[in-house]
Write an enzyme that holds these catalytic residues in place. Structure first.
Site, PDB file in Angstrom:
ATOM      1  N   GLU A 233       0.818  -1.213   0.000  1.00  0.00           N
ATOM      2  CA  GLU A 233       0.000   0.000   0.000  1.00  0.00           C
ATOM      3  C   GLU A 233       0.854   1.267   0.000  1.00  0.00           C
ATOM      4  O   GLU A 233       0.538   2.251  -0.681  1.00  0.00           O
ATOM      5  CB  GLU A 233      -0.947   0.005   1.200  1.00  0.00           C
ATOM      6  CG  GLU A 233      -1.968  -1.120   1.198  1.00  0.00           C
ATOM      7  CD  GLU A 233      -3.037  -0.956   0.125  1.00  0.00           C
ATOM      8  OE1 GLU A 233      -3.029   0.085  -0.565  1.00  0.00           O
ATOM      9  OE2 GLU A 233      -3.876  -1.863  -0.021  1.00  0.00           O
ATOM     10  N   ARG A 237       0.690   3.790  -3.248  1.00  0.00           N
ATOM     11  CA  ARG A 237       0.041   5.070  -2.961  1.00  0.00           C
ATOM     12  C   ARG A 237       1.055   6.198  -2.746  1.00  0.00           C
ATOM     13  O   ARG A 237       0.887   7.292  -3.271  1.00  0.00           O
ATOM     14  CB  ARG A 237      -0.853   4.940  -1.723  1.00  0.00           C
ATOM     15  CG  ARG A 237      -1.937   3.892  -1.854  1.00  0.00           C
ATOM     16  CD  ARG A 237      -2.991   4.041  -0.766  1.00  0.00           C
ATOM     17  NE  ARG A 237      -3.796   2.825  -0.618  1.00  0.00           N
ATOM     18  CZ  ARG A 237      -5.016   2.792  -0.097  1.00  0.00           C
ATOM     19  NH1 ARG A 237      -5.573   3.901   0.339  1.00  0.00           N
ATOM     20  NH2 ARG A 237      -5.681   1.654   0.016  1.00  0.00           N
ATOM     21  N   ASP A 366      -5.305 -10.035  -8.027  1.00  0.00           N
ATOM     22  CA  ASP A 366      -5.684  -9.219  -9.178  1.00  0.00           C
ATOM     23  C   ASP A 366      -4.530  -8.519  -9.886  1.00  0.00           C
ATOM     24  O   ASP A 366      -4.301  -8.700 -11.085  1.00  0.00           O
ATOM     25  CB  ASP A 366      -6.755  -8.206  -8.766  1.00  0.00           C
ATOM     26  CG  ASP A 366      -6.395  -7.419  -7.508  1.00  0.00           C
ATOM     27  OD1 ASP A 366      -5.374  -7.718  -6.867  1.00  0.00           O
ATOM     28  OD2 ASP A 366      -7.146  -6.493  -7.155  1.00  0.00           O
ATOM     29  N   GLU A 501     -12.201   0.750 -10.139  1.00  0.00           N
ATOM     30  CA  GLU A 501     -11.858  -0.186 -11.213  1.00  0.00           C
ATOM     31  C   GLU A 501     -12.758  -0.074 -12.447  1.00  0.00           C
ATOM     32  O   GLU A 501     -12.270  -0.126 -13.591  1.00  0.00           O
ATOM     33  CB  GLU A 501     -11.871  -1.628 -10.682  1.00  0.00           C
ATOM     34  CG  GLU A 501     -10.713  -1.971  -9.765  1.00  0.00           C
ATOM     35  CD  GLU A 501     -10.899  -1.424  -8.360  1.00  0.00           C
ATOM     36  OE1 GLU A 501      -9.891  -1.292  -7.638  1.00  0.00           O
ATOM     37  OE2 GLU A 501     -12.064  -1.128  -7.975  1.00  0.00           O
ATOM     38  N   THR A 590      -1.004   0.555 -10.256  1.00  0.00           N
ATOM     39  CA  THR A 590      -2.309   0.050  -9.857  1.00  0.00           C
ATOM     40  C   THR A 590      -3.062   1.013  -8.941  1.00  0.00           C
ATOM     41  O   THR A 590      -4.187   0.731  -8.543  1.00  0.00           O
ATOM     42  CB  THR A 590      -2.161  -1.343  -9.193  1.00  0.00           C
ATOM     43  OG1 THR A 590      -3.437  -1.999  -9.163  1.00  0.00           O
ATOM     44  CG2 THR A 590      -1.589  -1.224  -7.793  1.00  0.00           C
TER      45      THR A 590
END
Length: 602
Positions: A233, A237, A366, A501, A590
């Protein structure tokens, strides 16, 4: 200046005696007699044709268009603004009729490094061309089309300002806004929402908000804290946003901060297997797995590569790239895959897959598939092992996970557990249409684009079939004969977290096909976010129940990715400018942070 008038006809009249005269008086009399001899209908048709020719000549004249634009002070590139007390505030938009089909490149262009505008009718480079049904994208200077495009862009900017107002007033410098209670929540204690939103503000042209955020980064942001952060994360980010913002702005402040956090995350790779731990204390320089397991999720350890590879390229220090490439090397050769599909967990002690036999494109797996394709693109399409693994995985999805619902025949991607198929599809899986479309854009098989379009329809229906028009976190698809509704949602799965998404994939599908329905679907979703999740005092909140429009039950939390991803993808979806973050120059991580595609020489 208009050119002098000239005649657009020649009148030639032969007298009865056989002699020819070209006198002005005779020409006038001859023309008038002929005109009077025509019927009223014939004269009307001639006048109508002449009017059409006149109007067409004016509207297609570059000189006249440029002259009109110059007189009116609008060049078609910048949004309409009015200066009030030295503060630039956009005029509130009024949407034209939604029934019209508009084809107009947008008004907004990115400043500084992205201001490399090409011809408006440019098409994708031949080497990247795919067999998509790309519609005509020539500019039409239709005022209604201009107004529609700009009003939608302004609606996104307004939504961002509203979310930012709540964050600034009640959660400034903290990780997440709690808009209902007008407070904040902490995860890492690093101003996560502010950092995640940096490049969004830049792309949206929100200079004032960006400037105040930059000042906080310069004065307040410190990574020298005794705090545990999640490797994945914090990479996607924080590191991702800092690298992206550096590239968009050229401001070295963001590169220095990226180096700082990047080096502090490196202890995570100090494991016997070289598969990184999930958690790092960025102050102490120590790392460890979660308290309940020694496993890391496969998605987390294989979705940090774009960022660390780019950090090595910028710093000239290969250690970052070497660490993450070792992970990919090991996962590439591991046993336990099924037709290219990977399990969800990997052990940090021995480097082997665990909980084998369960395959999903949802949570914990994913972005492994997403980063296979994107590493191949980032590296200039030179690292063939990534492409091979990606192509094999797509075939594995089609063979094992792809089914159709009843009664509408919606294509969806389910899950496989020890040979048993489950029609469960996470909203997270809606990244896949966009990823498939991106691959097709880069020359992968045309059936990838066809599958992308089918899955895009499904992801839209996950919104459209809910009473609020917002998707649940998880959907189950009916496959039994006699079913009356395609999508079923369990009570525990009815929440919506403001996820990006579906909007992300709508952006890719519109960018590559120019099919206006994708913009319209996105507009419907944005309106429903405004209707059911917007908090009047500032901010947006996730909700518990997408099936109850009367009482959606707010959760009092605005995730950082709503500003970092969701609103950014809305803006890019509604923009008609293919050079606003060109997909031939940038690849998104992502968390929707664009990073440059490397030159072939690198």
């Amino acid at each position: 200046m208009l050119p002098p008038s000239r005649r657009d006809f020649v009148s030639l009249t032969v007298s009865e005696s056989g002699s020819y005269t070209n006198s002005k008086q005779w020409r006038r009399q001859s023309c008038w007699r002929k005109w009077k001899q025509l019927s009223r209908l014939q004269r009307s048709l001639i006048l109508f044709t002449l009017m059409l020719l006149l109007v067409g000549g004016i509207t297609t004249s570059p000189t006249l268009i440029g002259h009109w634009r110059g007189e009116n002070g609008y060049d078609g590139k910048q949004p309409f603004v009015v200066n009030l007390k030295n503060e630039y505030r956009s005029i509130p938009p009024e949407l034209p009729s939604e029934k019209k089909d508009y084809h107009r490149r947008g008004a907004h262009v990115l400043q500084n490094r992205l201001q490399t505008k090409t011809n408006a009718s440019a098409v994708i480079e031949e080497e990247h061309a795919s067999d998509t049904d790309t519609k005509d994208t020539e500019i039409q200077d239709d005022p209604a089309s201009l107004a529609l495009a700009e009003s939608r862009l302004e609606a996104v900017r307004e939504a961002f300002r509203h979310a930012w107002k709540g964050y600034k007033n009640f959660a400034w410098g903290h990780d997440e806004l709690k808009p209902i209670s007008k407070s904040y929540g902490e995860w890492f204690g690093l101003g996560l929402t502010l950092i995640d939103a940096l490049d969004t503000m830049w792309i949206l042209g929100l200079k004032e908000e960006f400037a105040e955020a930059r000042q906080w980064v310069a004065k307040e942001l410190s990574f020298d804290k005794n705090v545990d952060v999640n490797l994945f994360e914090s990479t996607i980010r924080i590191l991702g946003s800092l690298l992206s913002t550096y590239h968009l702005t050229g401001d070295s402040l963001f590169l220095e901060k990226a180096k700082d956090i990047g080096s502090r995350l490196m202890p995570a790779f100090n494991t016997a297997s070289k598969i990184p731990y999930s958690d790092v204390n960025i102050g102490k320089g120590t790392a460890h797995p979660p308290q309940w397991t020694s496993d890391s999720s496969v998605a987390e350890v294989t979705s940090i590569q774009l960022e660390f590879r780019e950090l090595s390229r910028l710093t000239g220090d290969p250690k970052y790239k070497l660490a993450v490439m070792e992970v990919m090397k090991q996962v590439h050769k591991l046993d336990g895959k099924q037709d290219g599909l990977v399990p969800m967990f990997i052990n940090t002690n021995n480097g082997l897959f665990t909980h084998q036999g369960i395959y999903t494109l949802g949570a914990r797996a994913d972005s492994y598939y997403e980063y296979l394709l994107k590493q191949w693109i980032q590296g200039g399409k030179t690292e063939k092992e990534f492409l091979d693994d990606y192509l094999q995985a797509v075939e594995g999805v089609k063979k094992n996970l792809l089914k159709k619902s009843t009664p509408s025949g919606l294509a969806f991607v389910g899950e496989l557990s020890h040979g048993h198929f489950s029609p469960k599809m996470d909203h997270l899986v809606c990244f896949l249409p966009g990823t498939l479309a991106l691959g097709a854009h880069y020359g992968l098989p045309a059936d990838h684009m066809e599958l992308a379009k089918q899955l895009m329809e499904t992801c839209y229906q996950m919104y459209a079939q809910m009473e609020t028009g917002l998707s649940p976190e998880i959907a189950h698809f009916n496959m039994h004969e006699g079913s009356t509704q395609d999508v079923d949602v369990k009570i525990a799965d009815r929440h919506n977290l403001l996820r990006p998404e579906t909007v992300e994939s709508l952006f890719y599908l519109y960018r590559f096909t120019k099919d206006k329905k994708y913009q319209q679907w996105g507009w419907e979703i944005l309106q429903n976010f405004n209707k059911y999740t917007r908090v009047p005092t500032g901010g947006y909140t996730s909700i518990n129940n997408v099936r109850d429009p009367a009482s959606p039950n707010p959760r009092d939390k605005m995730e950082s990715f709503f500003l970092g991803e969701t609103l950014k993808y809305f803006y890019l979806l509604f923009s008609e400018d293919p050079n606003l973050i060109s997909l031939d120059k940038y690849v998104f991580n992502t968390e929707a942070h664009p990073l440059p595609i490397w030159p072939q020489s690198e």
